[in-house]
Design a protein around this motif. Sequence first.
Motif, short mmCIF file in Angstrom:
data_model
loop_
_atom_site.label_atom_id
_atom_site.label_comp_id
_atom_site.label_asym_id
_atom_site.label_seq_id
_atom_site.Cartn_x
_atom_site.Cartn_y
_atom_site.Cartn_z
N ASP A 223 34.04 32.60 -34.74
CA ASP A 223 33.68 33.48 -33.63
C ASP A 223 32.86 34.65 -34.16
OD1 ASP A 223 37.00 32.89 -32.47
OD2 ASP A 223 35.17 31.92 -31.74
N SER A 224 32.21 35.34 -33.23
CA SER A 224 31.39 36.50 -33.59
C SER A 224 30.43 36.18 -34.74
CB SER A 224 32.29 37.69 -33.97
OG SER A 224 33.15 38.03 -32.91
N LEU A 225 29.77 35.07 -34.63
CA LEU A 225 28.86 34.64 -35.69
C LEU A 225 27.69 35.59 -35.82
CD1 LEU A 225 29.03 30.82 -35.03
CD2 LEU A 225 29.51 31.91 -37.23
N ALA A 226 27.25 35.74 -37.06
CA ALA A 226 26.12 36.62 -37.38
C ALA A 226 25.09 35.84 -38.18
CB ALA A 226 26.62 37.82 -38.18
N PRO A 227 23.84 36.30 -38.20
CA PRO A 227 22.82 35.56 -38.96
C PRO A 227 23.20 35.31 -40.42
CG PRO A 227 21.79 37.17 -37.54
CD PRO A 227 23.27 37.40 -37.44
N GLU A 228 23.95 36.21 -41.02
CA GLU A 228 24.35 36.01 -42.41
C GLU A 228 25.38 34.90 -42.60
OE1 GLU A 228 24.27 38.85 -40.70
OE2 GLU A 228 26.06 40.08 -41.07
N ASP A 229 25.89 34.36 -41.51
CA ASP A 229 26.78 33.21 -41.60
C ASP A 229 26.01 31.89 -41.69
OD1 ASP A 229 28.84 34.90 -39.24
OD2 ASP A 229 29.25 34.66 -41.38
N THR A 230 24.70 31.97 -41.57
CA THR A 230 23.88 30.77 -41.68
C THR A 230 24.04 30.14 -43.05
OG1 THR A 230 22.25 31.55 -40.08
CG2 THR A 230 21.51 29.91 -41.68
N GLY B 102 26.69 36.38 -32.27
CA GLY B 102 27.80 36.65 -31.37
C GLY B 102 28.45 35.40 -30.80
N GLY B 103 27.83 34.26 -31.02
CA GLY B 103 28.36 33.01 -30.50
C GLY B 103 29.47 32.42 -31.34
N SER B 104 29.92 31.24 -30.93
CA SER B 104 31.03 30.57 -31.60
C SER B 104 30.70 29.11 -31.87
CB SER B 104 32.30 30.63 -30.73
OG SER B 104 32.71 31.95 -30.50
N LEU B 105 31.31 28.59 -32.91
CA LEU B 105 31.27 27.16 -33.23
C LEU B 105 32.62 26.76 -33.78
CD1 LEU B 105 27.83 26.67 -35.06
CD2 LEU B 105 28.48 25.72 -32.85
N ARG B 106 32.95 25.49 -33.61
CA ARG B 106 34.17 24.95 -34.20
C ARG B 106 33.80 23.76 -35.06
NH1 ARG B 106 39.09 21.47 -31.64
NH2 ARG B 106 40.82 22.40 -32.78
N LEU B 107 34.05 23.88 -36.34
CA LEU B 107 33.81 22.80 -37.27
C LEU B 107 35.07 21.95 -37.42
CD1 LEU B 107 31.91 24.68 -40.13
CD2 LEU B 107 31.00 23.70 -38.01
N SER B 108 34.86 20.66 -37.61
CA SER B 108 35.95 19.73 -37.86
C SER B 108 35.67 18.96 -39.14
CB SER B 108 36.11 18.75 -36.70
OG SER B 108 36.40 19.40 -35.49
N CYS B 109 36.72 18.57 -39.81
CA CYS B 109 36.60 17.75 -41.01
C CYS B 109 37.69 16.69 -40.96
CB CYS B 109 36.73 18.60 -42.26
SG CYS B 109 36.78 17.65 -43.80
N ALA B 110 37.28 15.46 -40.74
CA ALA B 110 38.21 14.34 -40.67
C ALA B 110 38.33 13.69 -42.04
CB ALA B 110 37.73 13.33 -39.64
N VAL B 111 39.55 13.42 -42.44
CA VAL B 111 39.82 12.91 -43.78
C VAL B 111 40.42 11.52 -43.72
CG1 VAL B 111 41.04 13.32 -45.95
CG2 VAL B 111 40.20 15.26 -44.59
N SER B 112 39.85 10.61 -44.45
CA SER B 112 40.44 9.27 -44.56
C SER B 112 41.29 9.21 -45.82
CB SER B 112 39.34 8.21 -44.62
OG SER B 112 38.56 8.39 -45.79
N GLY B 113 42.17 8.23 -45.90
CA GLY B 113 43.05 8.14 -47.05
C GLY B 113 44.42 8.69 -46.72
#
Length: 117
Positions: free
Chosen positions: A83-90, A15-26
């Motif tokens: 958002d609304s993360l579930a164990p299967e999102d692992t 049920g929690g949330s995370l925000r992933l970031s991906c920084a790109v060089s070039g």
Amino acid sequence: QVQLVESGGGAVQSGGSLRLSCAVSGNIFSISTMGWHRQAPGKQRELVATITTGGVTNYADFVKGRFTISRDNVKKTVYLQMDSLAPEDTAVYYCKLSGYAGSINYWGQGTQVTVSS
């Protein structure tokens, strides 16, 4: 030289949330389609979401309504709000850059996301 560096992974409860970031060089970020993929233990890597240079998004059915992909061409960064993360999102989540109609592809090193019930 193009490099992708992901961040933002971690452990959360269901049920929690995370925000992933991906920084790109070039210099090809602004002309490239960006995507997030994931790979769970014992499973093949699968597409999660993509965003084109024009901001058109596409999502896998299993994340529609829960995840949001976005990009900042000035910061050369792509994000995945989960958002609304579930164990299967692992899984390990990977950032991908596809340029020149897919003729070039770069991957990040991956970031671990663990969701507990």
